[in-house]
Design an enzyme around this catalytic site. Structure first.
Site, PDB file in Angstrom:
ATOM      1  N   GLY A 193     -43.878 -15.403  23.467  1.00  9.23           N
ATOM      2  CA  GLY A 193     -45.317 -15.242  23.563  1.00  9.23           C
ATOM      3  C   GLY A 193     -45.785 -15.474  24.992  1.00  9.23           C
ATOM      4  O   GLY A 193     -45.064 -16.035  25.825  1.00  9.23           O
ATOM      5  N   CYS A 194     -47.015 -15.054  25.269  1.00  5.38           N
ATOM      6  CA  CYS A 194     -47.542 -15.169  26.632  1.00  5.38           C
ATOM      7  C   CYS A 194     -47.768 -16.626  27.029  1.00  5.38           C
ATOM      8  O   CYS A 194     -47.309 -17.069  28.097  1.00  5.38           O
ATOM      9  CB  CYS A 194     -48.822 -14.357  26.773  1.00  5.38           C
ATOM     10  SG  CYS A 194     -50.041 -14.627  25.460  1.00  5.38           S
ATOM     11  N   TYR A 195     -48.451 -17.382  26.193  1.00  5.38           N
ATOM     12  CA  TYR A 195     -48.657 -18.802  26.508  1.00  5.38           C
ATOM     13  C   TYR A 195     -47.329 -19.557  26.635  1.00  5.38           C
ATOM     14  O   TYR A 195     -47.137 -20.316  27.597  1.00  5.38           O
ATOM     15  CB  TYR A 195     -49.527 -19.473  25.445  1.00  5.38           C
ATOM     16  CG  TYR A 195     -50.984 -19.109  25.469  1.00  5.38           C
ATOM     17  CD1 TYR A 195     -51.765 -19.329  26.602  1.00  5.38           C
ATOM     18  CD2 TYR A 195     -51.603 -18.563  24.347  1.00  5.38           C
ATOM     19  CE1 TYR A 195     -53.120 -19.008  26.615  1.00  5.38           C
ATOM     20  CE2 TYR A 195     -52.952 -18.239  24.354  1.00  5.38           C
ATOM     21  CZ  TYR A 195     -53.709 -18.462  25.487  1.00  5.38           C
ATOM     22  OH  TYR A 195     -55.044 -18.152  25.493  1.00  5.38           O
TER      23      TYR A 195
END
Length: 354
Positions: free
Chosen positions: A155-157
């Site tokens: 995921g991005c985070y």
């Protein structure tokens, strides 16, 4: 590990109409070793890709096709830029045909199926494939990725948090208190995807800055699982994501309390040494402050190490483009490793300024 040959890698994309899908198209259309073979969308079946995304005119000549019409099993690798649950439903057939799978959703990020089902509210239908999959954060899992058949793209985070904290905790290092870690993260609106939702409307998101998912966010268990793998034990993390009024970009501010025995550590040197050979991780000079615009449309992630007042609180600042290093660029980086290509192939774009 599959070795790159003189022939191009045949690539399919399932779900090419969303932001991560078009970002894959942008990057792969410039990749020297890739032949785009199939791009699926049931709704847009027959529509030329360039009619939907004019930035790809002259670059991508394919039309979208319904999934049942696309010869995905003829591809060497298929990217899934789809909602959660789609990749796991098709992975077995693709793998049986010798096609590799890179999923940009969460189907292969969490090894614990009970945790996955609790957070994503759908059953995990291929735990056997999940067990053989690799978490695709290159800077942490390079060797395993090079041998993988299935990749769960991070995921991005999690990408910003894990790369920002890894040098402090990996290998069970006793440098910071791993029970009181804080990740204060901000993302551009494109992180919510292309679907029409009230919170993403211009009148809602513009001139507004808000936290969300404070009571619980799907990326929390993903981050914690990987942090605990790095640390070799339990980790405590307070994770607070925010939505900021910009299209793309992510800024994560990470806080870690320095342990008494580590007060004399040169943390700047620690980070510089850890990422010295990483093509896409830039540890900025001491005292520098990163900006999201410095990574826009690039696969770069920039880190700044701060110790305010020389005290016991370490502050790590991390920026990336949420659609590139936080999603599609990272997926291409994984593909390069899987096929024995130079890691930076097709990913050497310079960030856009202003």
């Amino acid at each position: 590990m599959a070795q790159a040959s003189n022939s191009r890698i045949k690539v399919g994309i399932v779900g090419g109409t969303g932001y991560t899908g078009v970002e894959l198209l942008r990057l792969l259309s410039q990749h020297p070793h890739v032949a785009l073979t199939a791009i699926t969308s049931r709704k847009e079946d027959g529509l030329p890709v360039a009619d939907m995304y004019p930035n790809l005119r002259g670059r991508v000549k394919l039309a979208f096709s319904a999934p049942e019409k696309a010869s995905l099993t003829d591809c060497d690798v298929v990217f899934f830029a789809t909602p959660h649950g789609v990749a796991m439903a098709q992975a077995a057939e693709l793998l049986a045909a010798g096609t590799r799978v890179i999923d940009l959703a969460a189907d292969f990020r969490l090894q614990d199926t009970a945790v996955f089902e609790r957070w994503y509210k759908i059953p995990h239908t291929c735990p056997d494939i999940l067990a053989d999959s690799v978490y695709g954060l290159v800077e942490l899992n390079r060797e395993a990725i090079s041998k993988a058949r299935v990749i769960g793209n991070p995921g991005c985070y999690p990408t910003t948090v894990l790369l920002g904290l890894a040098p402090l905790i990996e290998g069970g290092k006793q440098l910071v208190d791993v029970q009181t870690l804080i990740a204060d993260c901000k993302s551009g609106v494109s992180g919510a995807g292309r679907k029409a939702e009230v919170g993403s409307l211009f009148s809602e998101a513009s001139d507004n800055f808000k936290a969300y998912g404070v009571a619980g966010h799907r990326h929390q268990p993903e981050i914690v699982a990987q942090l605990e793998k790095l640390a070799g034990g339990k980790v405590g993390l307070t994770f607070v994501p925010h939505l900021v009024p910009m299209i793309r970009g992510m800024f994560s501010t990470l806080y870690a309390r320095i342990l008494p025995q580590a007060r004399d550590t040169d943390f700047q040197a620690l980070f510089e040494a850890r990422y010295a050979d990483e093509p896409f991780v830039d540890v900025m000079p001491a005292g520098s402050l990163p900006e999201t615009r410095s990574v826009r449309a690039s696969n770069n992630l920039r880190i700044s190490v701060q110790r305010p007042g020389g005290g016991d609180q370490l502050v790590i600042l991390v920026v990336q483009d949420n659609l590139v290093k936080g999603a599609s660029g990272q997926a291409v980086q994984n593909m390069n490793l899987m096929f024995g290509l130079p890691e930076s192939a097709g990913l050497d774009q310079v960030a856009i300024l202003p």
